[in-house]
Design an enzyme around this catalytic site. Sequence first.
Site, PDB file in Angstrom:
ATOM      1  N   ARG A 108      53.904 -72.281   8.199  1.00 24.08           N
ATOM      2  CA  ARG A 108      53.308 -72.434   9.528  1.00 24.08           C
ATOM      3  C   ARG A 108      52.247 -73.530   9.506  1.00 24.08           C
ATOM      4  NH1 ARG A 108      51.417 -67.033  12.269  1.00 24.08           N
ATOM      5  NH2 ARG A 108      51.316 -68.460  14.067  1.00 24.08           N
ATOM      6  N   CYS A 146      43.262 -68.508  11.312  1.00 28.17           N
ATOM      7  CA  CYS A 146      44.632 -68.058  11.044  1.00 28.17           C
ATOM      8  C   CYS A 146      45.421 -68.235  12.329  1.00 28.17           C
ATOM      9  CB  CYS A 146      44.630 -66.601  10.554  1.00 28.17           C
ATOM     10  SG  CYS A 146      43.868 -65.444  11.723  1.00 28.17           S
TER      11      CYS A 146
END
Length: 275
Positions: free
Chosen positions: A172, A230
């Site tokens: 990601r 995150c």
Amino acid sequence: MKPIITVSEYMSESTGVRPPVLLDVRWQLGGPHGRADYDAGHIPGAVFVDLDAELAGPPGRGGRHPLPDLEVFTAAMRRAGVSRDTPVVVYDGGQGWAAARAWWLLRWAGHPNVRVLDGGLAAWTGDLSTKTPEPDAGDFRSEPGGLPLLDADGAAALAESGLLLDARAAERYRGDVEPIDRVGGHIPGALSAPTAQNVAEDGRFLPAGTLASRFAALGAAPGTEVGVYCGSGVSGAHEVLALEIAGHQAALYAGSWSEWSADESRPVATGPDPR
């Protein structure tokens, strides 16, 4: 004080003169609601706390898990029996992300004595209970500022002046996949530091020395300002906890990638390099 506690340490303290308030924060991204698991069996005395409703605000411009309304959060903590002078222990199903989110919020809101049960429910060896406790209401008052907090501009600045860590999975970070947010990639200047690398296979945190070596290799030197983000501010709290175990106080960008990527005016970097 260590920010984590072992099962044996908790069991000893739970029979002492100042037993901790125990919070069950079972939750998983996109999974079933944790209340059903709690009702099926929890550590005796634990009070369930709903991450989506009580540890986060409604999804929106501030991200998928923005900070909760302080009145809602404070009421939830008081309902669970939390007072400022009572120790608190938090656990989840074993991944540690949700428990770390509760730990971070309580510490940020001014509670001085909060720890995460290392390994979560998976590490528990005692009996489980289906009884829902009804603790006396606590007197906790939220006084934000106990831990550092970043907004989007602060995260961008820290990526230039200090060390900004991206706690998501490496794919990601690189932008190879993005299953949730508008676009893949990372904040320019941030380094990839997946939070999964902070724990052993059983979900327990790695030793403090091992974590210190890991973060030192990423650039967390004495005096370096460190921040973490995150996807939505949940697993990032877990990395802040790991950094504290390693001896570093880090700031959390609570809006994280879900807030950053929603703003089309903000730059996005892709690939394995910070920029």
